[in-house]
Design a protein around this motif. Structure first.
Motif, PDB file in Angstrom:
ATOM      1  N   HIS A   8      -5.403 -23.746  95.702  1.00 57.63           N
ATOM      2  CA  HIS A   8      -5.276 -22.295  95.699  1.00 57.63           C
ATOM      3  C   HIS A   8      -5.873 -21.754  94.412  1.00 57.63           C
ATOM      4  O   HIS A   8      -5.375 -22.033  93.322  1.00 57.63           O
ATOM      5  CB  HIS A   8      -3.806 -21.875  95.793  1.00 57.63           C
ATOM      6  CG  HIS A   8      -3.169 -22.253  97.079  1.00 57.63           C
ATOM      7  ND1 HIS A   8      -3.349 -21.538  98.233  1.00 57.63           N
ATOM      8  CD2 HIS A   8      -2.363 -23.275  97.401  1.00 57.63           C
ATOM      9  CE1 HIS A   8      -2.682 -22.105  99.211  1.00 57.63           C
ATOM     10  NE2 HIS A   8      -2.073 -23.171  98.733  1.00 57.63           N
ATOM     11  N   GLU A   9      -6.924 -20.988  94.554  1.00 50.40           N
ATOM     12  CA  GLU A   9      -7.521 -20.339  93.391  1.00 50.40           C
ATOM     13  C   GLU A   9      -6.659 -19.130  93.046  1.00 50.40           C
ATOM     14  O   GLU A   9      -6.183 -18.422  93.921  1.00 50.40           O
ATOM     15  CB  GLU A   9      -8.947 -19.870  93.718  1.00 50.40           C
ATOM     16  CG  GLU A   9      -9.909 -20.983  94.053  1.00 50.40           C
ATOM     17  CD  GLU A   9     -10.292 -21.815  92.850  1.00 50.40           C
ATOM     18  OE1 GLU A   9     -10.209 -21.309  91.712  1.00 50.40           O
ATOM     19  OE2 GLU A   9     -10.662 -22.986  93.045  1.00 50.40           O
ATOM     20  N   GLN A  10      -6.414 -18.918  91.767  1.00 45.95           N
ATOM     21  CA  GLN A  10      -5.716 -17.715  91.353  1.00 45.95           C
ATOM     22  C   GLN A  10      -6.324 -17.234  90.057  1.00 45.95           C
ATOM     23  O   GLN A  10      -6.791 -18.020  89.243  1.00 45.95           O
ATOM     24  CB  GLN A  10      -4.210 -17.934  91.232  1.00 45.95           C
ATOM     25  CG  GLN A  10      -3.775 -18.933  90.198  1.00 45.95           C
ATOM     26  CD  GLN A  10      -2.271 -19.168  90.258  1.00 45.95           C
ATOM     27  OE1 GLN A  10      -1.805 -19.792  91.205  1.00 45.95           O
ATOM     28  NE2 GLN A  10      -1.545 -18.683  89.272  1.00 45.95           N
ATOM     29  N   ASP A  11      -6.320 -15.907  89.893  1.00 44.49           N
ATOM     30  CA  ASP A  11      -6.958 -15.333  88.722  1.00 44.49           C
ATOM     31  C   ASP A  11      -5.965 -15.020  87.609  1.00 44.49           C
ATOM     32  O   ASP A  11      -6.354 -14.636  86.520  1.00 44.49           O
ATOM     33  CB  ASP A  11      -7.751 -14.081  89.088  1.00 44.49           C
ATOM     34  CG  ASP A  11      -6.897 -12.999  89.727  1.00 44.49           C
ATOM     35  OD1 ASP A  11      -5.723 -13.260  90.037  1.00 44.49           O
ATOM     36  OD2 ASP A  11      -7.418 -11.883  89.915  1.00 44.49           O
ATOM     37  N   ARG A  12      -4.657 -15.182  87.888  1.00 46.44           N
ATOM     38  CA  ARG A  12      -3.642 -14.956  86.866  1.00 46.44           C
ATOM     39  C   ARG A  12      -2.348 -15.644  87.262  1.00 46.44           C
ATOM     40  O   ARG A  12      -2.173 -16.030  88.417  1.00 46.44           O
ATOM     41  CB  ARG A  12      -3.420 -13.475  86.621  1.00 46.44           C
ATOM     42  CG  ARG A  12      -2.933 -12.713  87.838  1.00 46.44           C
ATOM     43  CD  ARG A  12      -2.719 -11.257  87.570  1.00 46.44           C
ATOM     44  NE  ARG A  12      -1.718 -11.125  86.512  1.00 46.44           N
ATOM     45  CZ  ARG A  12      -1.254  -9.974  86.086  1.00 46.44           C
ATOM     46  NH1 ARG A  12      -1.687  -8.863  86.612  1.00 46.44           N
ATOM     47  NH2 ARG A  12      -0.351  -9.922  85.148  1.00 46.44           N
ATOM     48  N   LEU A  13      -1.459 -15.796  86.310  1.00 45.25           N
ATOM     49  CA  LEU A  13      -0.168 -16.417  86.577  1.00 45.25           C
ATOM     50  C   LEU A  13       0.739 -15.458  87.337  1.00 45.25           C
ATOM     51  O   LEU A  13       0.674 -14.245  87.135  1.00 45.25           O
ATOM     52  CB  LEU A  13       0.517 -16.814  85.265  1.00 45.25           C
ATOM     53  CG  LEU A  13      -0.168 -17.913  84.466  1.00 45.25           C
ATOM     54  CD1 LEU A  13       0.579 -18.138  83.152  1.00 45.25           C
ATOM     55  CD2 LEU A  13      -0.243 -19.195  85.266  1.00 45.25           C
ATOM     56  N   LEU A  14       1.575 -15.991  88.176  1.00 41.88           N
ATOM     57  CA  LEU A  14       2.581 -15.204  88.880  1.00 41.88           C
ATOM     58  C   LEU A  14       3.826 -15.214  88.006  1.00 41.88           C
ATOM     59  O   LEU A  14       4.624 -16.157  88.046  1.00 41.88           O
ATOM     60  CB  LEU A  14       2.850 -15.793  90.262  1.00 41.88           C
ATOM     61  CG  LEU A  14       1.648 -15.809  91.199  1.00 41.88           C
ATOM     62  CD1 LEU A  14       1.982 -16.563  92.481  1.00 41.88           C
ATOM     63  CD2 LEU A  14       1.199 -14.393  91.509  1.00 41.88           C
ATOM     64  N   SER A  15       3.985 -14.179  87.202  1.00 40.87           N
ATOM     65  CA  SER A  15       5.043 -14.123  86.210  1.00 40.87           C
ATOM     66  C   SER A  15       5.652 -12.732  86.203  1.00 40.87           C
ATOM     67  O   SER A  15       4.939 -11.732  86.309  1.00 40.87           O
ATOM     68  CB  SER A  15       4.451 -14.448  84.830  1.00 40.87           C
ATOM     69  OG  SER A  15       5.413 -14.313  83.828  1.00 40.87           O
ATOM     70  N   LEU A  16       6.990 -12.665  86.108  1.00 43.03           N
ATOM     71  CA  LEU A  16       7.705 -11.397  86.077  1.00 43.03           C
ATOM     72  C   LEU A  16       8.618 -11.353  84.862  1.00 43.03           C
ATOM     73  O   LEU A  16       9.080 -12.388  84.397  1.00 43.03           O
ATOM     74  CB  LEU A  16       8.565 -11.230  87.337  1.00 43.03           C
ATOM     75  CG  LEU A  16       7.807 -11.216  88.656  1.00 43.03           C
ATOM     76  CD1 LEU A  16       8.778 -11.380  89.819  1.00 43.03           C
ATOM     77  CD2 LEU A  16       7.032  -9.925  88.791  1.00 43.03           C
ATOM     78  N   ASN A  17       8.915 -10.152  84.392  1.00 44.41           N
ATOM     79  CA  ASN A  17       9.822  -9.963  83.269  1.00 44.41           C
ATOM     80  C   ASN A  17      10.878  -8.947  83.697  1.00 44.41           C
ATOM     81  O   ASN A  17      10.543  -7.797  83.987  1.00 44.41           O
ATOM     82  CB  ASN A  17       9.047  -9.472  82.047  1.00 44.41           C
ATOM     83  CG  ASN A  17       9.902  -9.390  80.812  1.00 44.41           C
ATOM     84  OD1 ASN A  17      11.085  -9.061  80.860  1.00 44.41           O
ATOM     85  ND2 ASN A  17       9.295  -9.682  79.675  1.00 44.41           N
ATOM     86  N   VAL A  18      12.145  -9.344  83.732  1.00 45.51           N
ATOM     87  CA  VAL A  18      13.205  -8.436  84.182  1.00 45.51           C
ATOM     88  C   VAL A  18      13.365  -7.248  83.243  1.00 45.51           C
ATOM     89  O   VAL A  18      13.951  -6.226  83.639  1.00 45.51           O
ATOM     90  CB  VAL A  18      14.561  -9.149  84.379  1.00 45.51           C
ATOM     91  CG1 VAL A  18      14.454 -10.201  85.483  1.00 45.51           C
ATOM     92  CG2 VAL A  18      15.082  -9.743  83.091  1.00 45.51           C
ATOM     93  N   ASN A  19      12.855  -7.344  82.023  1.00 44.02           N
ATOM     94  CA  ASN A  19      12.904  -6.209  81.103  1.00 44.02           C
ATOM     95  C   ASN A  19      11.865  -5.146  81.443  1.00 44.02           C
ATOM     96  O   ASN A  19      11.909  -4.047  80.906  1.00 44.02           O
ATOM     97  CB  ASN A  19      12.712  -6.677  79.655  1.00 44.02           C
ATOM     98  CG  ASN A  19      13.832  -7.588  79.216  1.00 44.02           C
ATOM     99  OD1 ASN A  19      15.001  -7.308  79.450  1.00 44.02           O
ATOM    100  ND2 ASN A  19      13.477  -8.696  78.595  1.00 44.02           N
ATOM    101  N   GLU A  20      10.948  -5.484  82.333  1.00 41.55           N
ATOM    102  CA  GLU A  20       9.890  -4.549  82.706  1.00 41.55           C
ATOM    103  C   GLU A  20       9.994  -4.080  84.152  1.00 41.55           C
ATOM    104  O   GLU A  20       9.227  -3.229  84.584  1.00 41.55           O
ATOM    105  CB  GLU A  20       8.527  -5.206  82.472  1.00 41.55           C
ATOM    106  CG  GLU A  20       8.272  -5.540  81.023  1.00 41.55           C
ATOM    107  CD  GLU A  20       7.032  -6.384  80.807  1.00 41.55           C
ATOM    108  OE1 GLU A  20       6.329  -6.708  81.793  1.00 41.55           O
ATOM    109  OE2 GLU A  20       6.778  -6.739  79.642  1.00 41.55           O
TER     110      GLU A  20
END
Length: 169
Positions: A8-20
């Motif tokens: 699976h090619e991806q252009d960015r990390l799948l990351s979340l921040n609960v503060n945002e």
């Protein structure tokens, strides 16, 4: 050696921040409960949530068909069925499939925050042991969508790893 064809090619990390991301206030269902959906996978029955519970919050008695992992970051909570095993900040709890319990926070306690990974279905009962409902990744996704709409907030971003089943090209 070449890379496998099924990558699976991806252009960015799948990351979340609960503060945002905004919390979804589910106090209309369970007073004192706010949740952040992080990962909802209805196809595989996995849901990952960040939770904030106010003092005095109690969930109905429920049965897990899959495993649950809960890491407590703040506060103290426990299961009514296991009063000797209170969970405190820094506690990691593993619940094997088949467990039944009633989550609660003492009225005089502090707010609880934690991170949970749930597999399978929660079967919910009333105080008399009568069936009320089931919760799973798909139903939780709908609960979040409905609550965000009712509260007039944007649905927070979350990771949904798959879509409807379909044939390959």
């Amino acid at each position: 050696m070449p890379l496998p064809l099924a990558i699976h090619e991806q252009d960015r990390l799948l990351s979340l921040n609960v503060n945002e991301e905004p919390a979804i206030d589910l106090g209309h269902l369970i007073p004192g409960m706010k949740l952040w959906p992080l990962f909802l996978d209805p196809d595989n029955g996995t849901w990952v949530l960040y939770a904030h519970y106010a003092p005095g919050t109690q969930l109905p008695k429920h049965f897990h068909t899959g495993a649950v992992h809960f890491f407590t970051l703040k506060g103290t909570w426990g299961y009514k069925e296991y009063p000797q095993d209170m969970q405190t900040a820094g506690s990691y709890l593993y619940e094997p499939p088949g467990t039944v319990h009633t989550f609660h926070i003492p009225d005089d306690g502090e707010p609880v925050e934690g991170f949970m990974v749930v597999s399978g279905v929660n079967v919910v009962f009333d105080d008399g042991g009568n069936y009320l409902s089931t919760d799973h990744a798909g139903s939780m996704e709908q609960i979040f969508l409905d609550a965000a709409q009712q509260q007039g907030i944007d649905m927070p971003r979350y990771i949904r790893p798959s879509g409807p089943a379909a044939f390959t090209a």
